[in-house]
Design a protein around this motif. Structure first.
Motif, PDB file in Angstrom:
ATOM      1  N   GLY A 137      89.245  61.438  67.316  1.00 38.80           N
ATOM      2  CA  GLY A 137      90.476  61.227  66.552  1.00 38.80           C
ATOM      3  C   GLY A 137      90.548  59.910  65.801  1.00 38.80           C
ATOM      4  N   LEU A 138      89.425  59.193  65.684  1.00 39.23           N
ATOM      5  CA  LEU A 138      89.446  57.981  64.856  1.00 39.23           C
ATOM      6  C   LEU A 138      89.586  58.389  63.390  1.00 39.23           C
ATOM      7  N   LEU A 152      97.283  61.494  72.252  1.00 34.99           N
ATOM      8  CA  LEU A 152      95.968  61.238  71.658  1.00 34.99           C
ATOM      9  C   LEU A 152      95.263  60.095  72.407  1.00 34.99           C
ATOM     10  N   ARG A 153      96.047  59.035  72.709  1.00 30.05           N
ATOM     11  CA  ARG A 153      95.451  57.901  73.423  1.00 30.05           C
ATOM     12  C   ARG A 153      94.968  58.324  74.806  1.00 30.05           C
ATOM     13  N   LYS A 154      95.750  59.182  75.447  1.00 32.31           N
ATOM     14  CA  LYS A 154      95.382  59.682  76.773  1.00 32.31           C
ATOM     15  C   LYS A 154      94.081  60.495  76.673  1.00 32.31           C
ATOM     16  N   ALA A 155      94.010  61.339  75.642  1.00 31.34           N
ATOM     17  CA  ALA A 155      92.823  62.181  75.469  1.00 31.34           C
ATOM     18  C   ALA A 155      91.586  61.324  75.207  1.00 31.34           C
ATOM     19  N   ARG A 156      91.784  60.218  74.476  1.00 31.28           N
ATOM     20  CA  ARG A 156      90.643  59.355  74.141  1.00 31.28           C
ATOM     21  C   ARG A 156      90.014  58.721  75.368  1.00 31.28           C
ATOM     22  N   GLN A 157      90.799  58.587  76.429  1.00 32.72           N
ATOM     23  CA  GLN A 157      90.236  57.988  77.644  1.00 32.72           C
ATOM     24  C   GLN A 157      89.196  58.910  78.279  1.00 32.72           C
ATOM     25  N   VAL A 210      80.892  39.904  80.893  1.00 32.44           N
ATOM     26  CA  VAL A 210      80.395  41.265  81.101  1.00 32.44           C
ATOM     27  C   VAL A 210      81.388  42.066  81.955  1.00 32.44           C
ATOM     28  N   ALA A 211      81.765  41.491  83.099  1.00 33.24           N
ATOM     29  CA  ALA A 211      82.674  42.206  84.001  1.00 33.24           C
ATOM     30  C   ALA A 211      84.026  42.463  83.335  1.00 33.24           C
ATOM     31  N   GLU A 212      84.516  41.471  82.607  1.00 36.18           N
ATOM     32  CA  GLU A 212      85.829  41.630  81.952  1.00 36.18           C
ATOM     33  C   GLU A 212      85.784  42.662  80.832  1.00 36.18           C
ATOM     34  N   ASN A 213      84.644  42.706  80.121  1.00 30.26           N
ATOM     35  CA  ASN A 213      84.482  43.725  79.088  1.00 30.26           C
ATOM     36  C   ASN A 213      84.517  45.127  79.677  1.00 30.26           C
ATOM     37  N   ILE A 214      83.813  45.283  80.794  1.00 25.72           N
ATOM     38  CA  ILE A 214      83.755  46.611  81.413  1.00 25.72           C
ATOM     39  C   ILE A 214      85.127  46.987  81.972  1.00 25.72           C
ATOM     40  N   SER A 215      85.877  45.968  82.344  1.00 25.12           N
ATOM     41  CA  SER A 215      87.193  46.206  82.929  1.00 25.12           C
ATOM     42  C   SER A 215      88.240  46.598  81.880  1.00 25.12           C
ATOM     43  N   LEU A 216      87.973  46.274  80.609  1.00 29.48           N
ATOM     44  CA  LEU A 216      88.982  46.502  79.559  1.00 29.48           C
ATOM     45  C   LEU A 216      89.538  47.928  79.492  1.00 29.48           C
ATOM     46  N   PRO A 217      88.677  48.960  79.452  1.00 30.19           N
ATOM     47  CA  PRO A 217      89.240  50.319  79.393  1.00 30.19           C
ATOM     48  C   PRO A 217      90.062  50.668  80.633  1.00 30.19           C
ATOM     49  N   LEU A 218      89.720  50.050  81.761  1.00 23.52           N
ATOM     50  CA  LEU A 218      90.486  50.305  82.990  1.00 23.52           C
ATOM     51  C   LEU A 218      91.865  49.672  82.884  1.00 23.52           C
ATOM     52  N   GLU A 219      91.902  48.441  82.313  1.00 24.18           N
ATOM     53  CA  GLU A 219      93.200  47.789  82.096  1.00 24.18           C
ATOM     54  C   GLU A 219      94.052  48.640  81.160  1.00 24.18           C
ATOM     55  N   ILE A 220      93.409  49.151  80.120  1.00 22.16           N
ATOM     56  CA  ILE A 220      94.141  49.959  79.143  1.00 22.16           C
ATOM     57  C   ILE A 220      94.698  51.219  79.805  1.00 22.16           C
ATOM     58  N   ALA A 221      93.920  51.780  80.721  1.00 21.93           N
ATOM     59  CA  ALA A 221      94.379  52.997  81.396  1.00 21.93           C
ATOM     60  C   ALA A 221      95.377  52.694  82.508  1.00 21.93           C
ATOM     61  N   GLY A 222      95.614  51.404  82.761  1.00 16.02           N
ATOM     62  CA  GLY A 222      96.602  51.035  83.776  1.00 16.02           C
ATOM     63  C   GLY A 222      96.100  51.147  85.212  1.00 16.02           C
ATOM     64  N   VAL A 223      94.791  50.945  85.411  1.00 15.74           N
ATOM     65  CA  VAL A 223      94.214  51.005  86.758  1.00 15.74           C
ATOM     66  C   VAL A 223      94.546  49.710  87.502  1.00 15.74           C
ATOM     67  N   GLY A 232      91.528  54.318  73.686  1.00 19.72           N
ATOM     68  CA  GLY A 232      92.882  54.803  73.906  1.00 19.72           C
ATOM     69  C   GLY A 232      93.900  53.690  74.054  1.00 19.72           C
ATOM     70  N   ALA A 233      93.605  52.508  73.508  1.00 18.85           N
ATOM     71  CA  ALA A 233      94.555  51.399  73.609  1.00 18.85           C
ATOM     72  C   ALA A 233      95.707  51.589  72.626  1.00 18.85           C
ATOM     73  N   SER A 234      96.916  51.178  73.045  1.00 19.68           N
ATOM     74  CA  SER A 234      98.061  51.217  72.144  1.00 19.68           C
ATOM     75  C   SER A 234      98.011  49.974  71.263  1.00 19.68           C
ATOM     76  N   THR A 235      98.834  49.966  70.214  1.00 24.41           N
ATOM     77  CA  THR A 235      98.815  48.810  69.309  1.00 24.41           C
ATOM     78  C   THR A 235      99.159  47.528  70.060  1.00 24.41           C
TER      79      THR A 235
END
Lengths: 342, 222
Positions: free
Chosen positions: A54-55, A78-83, A100-113, B132-135
């Motif tokens: 969806g980009l 859409l954001r949920k599906a992108r995960q 490195v660790a913080e980069n890998i953690s980013l998508p987890l932070e975004i997903a609210g883990v 899937g990040a928000s703005t």
């Protein structure tokens, strides 16, 4: 897992001229498959892969990934599906400001883990991609291959169903490319992850893909099992891609040279696919037919579902014997082409 | 000793003026930082091809920023007298200088913020969208951290400009070192007062530059 039906993407230019980047494309990608999309730059493959998460939104048709119709999703859904649909990139696109660790953690932070779950998961991923001991390094301290490993770990963090690879190895040297490709195969087998990759290198397709689609000027011109495509490329563009792997750069020069040198006999270009590549056919020819065989040049390439080889030989003998040899080779599923000019 | 070289300098008054300059500068820098970040972020996000692409908002903010950045500061102070009078209730004193200082500096910083954000690798933003990040998440976790060194060197330059502005504000009734240098030093021909006030302003500028550089170097891991 992925079903693309009649998908088009038209970019509108300034003076109402239109650029058809992707034209009425249909693809069906199975779960657990490594699917390659190959094409030269400008063929529309980048636009196509960006419609899978969806980009880019298609101007027509539907894109269904993991049972979700991405062309209809918006905002939060859409954001949920992108995960569930991760992506890795040619230039890695990791954050210089994070370790490195913080980069890998980013998508987890975004997903609210939660934080403690996050650090356990990050440790697991660092092990998986072989970056042990590099947790607290910044990207500027890593090599290209290591950066792509961070990219892969980051992509896997939220346990995606699909991994999209956008020219993931094009910025890497040949050796690192192979290491990253091995890692992708390993992940594909271990996690049964569906992988879609776009590339302009047939080497990548040969090495890890099960199936491949060839793209040219926005259209998919040829689709099939990788070995079948190697055995029997139909379109000119496909033939060019296949020759990337089966022939050296100097191949054309070589044939020219060979033709000049062996003007008396017949020069044959043989292609072996799958089992025939592994059988002692040539020794049979030498034993059973009364003519001279010179082996001039040869190469074997390994694909996911079998090997693929090319061989130049030179025959010296009567036309009748030569004819017999050619039909014998053809019976054994060897592709034969009489080379007359380079 | 000091008395011999600077016979006209009243150190208590000098210290008071320094405090006033520090007060005006720090409040303005603080508010400029926030306003500039918001305006700059708005400029970046609403620009063609970006996350919140929006032509009318971009044009509006852009014109506002350009207008206030172009007006010479000394004229801006005069133009803003009615506004200041309405907001603060007076046109004289330290607080009265603040609206002009902020309105002069925030647009300046906003452009710097916009430039800093544009320097961010587009691929990194695309990657975070793909995650899937928000703005809001992209702003907080990607845009600001990835442009932080440039944001800090930007606020350093802006702070130095603000210190300069406070001196100018001194001419029209705000306190501080500029006011002292003008009223005492220039109008009463006490050159030593002007000299000392200048040296203190220089020291302030050097200290700001030093702090800015140190922070930038420390956080830049590129």
């Amino acid at each position: 897992m992925i079903k693309i039906s009649n998908v088009s993407k038209i970019f509108k230019g300034k003076k109402s001229e239109e650029l058809i980047a992707v034209n009425q494309v249909n693809l069906d990608i199975k779960s657990g498959e490594i699917y390659g999309i190959i094409g030269y730059s400008g063929a529309g493959k980048s636009t196509l892969i960006r419609m899978l998460n969806g980009l880019e939104q298609p101007t027509g048709g539907s894109v269904i990934v993991a049972d979700k119709n991405l062309s209809e999703l918006k905002g939060r859904t859409l954001r949920k599906a992108r995960q569930e649909i991760s992506m890795i990139f040619q230039h890695f696109n990791i954050l210089w400001s994070r370790t490195v660790a913080e980069n890998i953690s980013l998508p987890l932070e975004i997903a609210g883990v939660k934080k403690n779950v996050r650090s356990a998961r990050v440790a697991e991923l660092i092990k998986l991609v072989g970056l042990d001991g590099k947790e607290n390094f910044y990207p500027s301290q890593l090599s290209g291959g290591q950066k792509q490993r961070v990219g892969i770990a980051r992509a896997l963090a939220n346990n995606p169903k699909v991994l999209l690879c956008d020219e993931a190895t094009s910025a890497l040297d040949p050796e690192t490319t192979d290491a990253i490709l091995d890692l992708l195969v390993d992940i594909n087998q271990r996690l049964n992850l569906t992988i879609v990759l776009i590339t302009h290198e047939m080497h990548v397709v040969r090495k890890i893909c099960h199936r491949v689609a060839v793209m040219e000027a926005g259209n998919i011109v040829e689709v099939g099992e990788v070995l079948d495509i190697f055995k029997n490329p139909k379109q000119p563009v496909t033939k060019r891609f296949v020759s990337q792997v089966s022939e050296d750069e100097e191949s054309k020069d070589t044939t020219k040279h060979l033709l000049e040198k062996y003007s008396s006999g017949t020069l044959l270009h043989l292609t072996f696919v799958g089992e025939s590549a592994e059988m002692p056919i040539l020794s049979k020819v030498i034993r059973d037919y009364s003519l001279e065989v010179n082996i001039l040049q040869g190469k074997i390439a390994q694909t996911r579902n079998g090997s693929f080889g090319t061989l130049y030989i030179h025959l010296n003998g009567t036309d009748e014997e030569k004819g017999k040899v050619i039909s014998f080779l053809k019976e054994n599923e060897v592709g034969v082409e009489v080379v007359e000019h380079a | 000793m000091l008395k011999a070289y600077f016979p006209n300098v009243d150190w208590n008054i000098m210290w008071e003026a320094t405090q006033q300059t520090l007060f005006m500068s720090s409040i303005s820098v603080g508010i400029t930082l926030v306003l500039g970040l918001i305006l700059g972020m708005l400029l970046f996000l609403t620009a063609q091809g970006n996350l919140l692409q929006n032509k009318p908002i971009y044009a509006l903010v852009s014109v506002f920023v350009n207008v206030f950045r172009s007006i010479p500061f000394i004229i801006l102070i005069v133009l803003l007298i009615p506004f200041t009078d309405f907001l603060i209730g007076t046109m004289i004193g330290d607080a009265a200088a603040l609206p002009a200082l902020i309105i002069g500096a925030a647009p300046f910083y906003a452009r710097m913020v916009e430039i800093a954000l544009r320097e961010i690798d587009k691929g990194v933003i695309e990657a975070s969208e793909a995650m899937g990040a928000s703005t809001l998440q992209i702003i907080l976790k990607v845009l600001i951290p990835e442009s932080l060194p440039a944001l800090i060197s930007g606020i350093t330059v802006t702070s130095i400009a603000i210190v300069g502005y406070t001196a100018m504000a001194g001419f029209v009734g705000a306190g501080g070192l500029g006011n002292l240098a003008y009223m005492e030093g220039f109008q009463r021909s006490k050159d030593d007062v002007t000299f000392v006030a200048t040296v203190i302003v220089l020291i302030l500028v050097f200290v700001i530059q030093f702090i800015g550089n140190s922070i930038t170097n420390k956080i830049d891991k590129r």
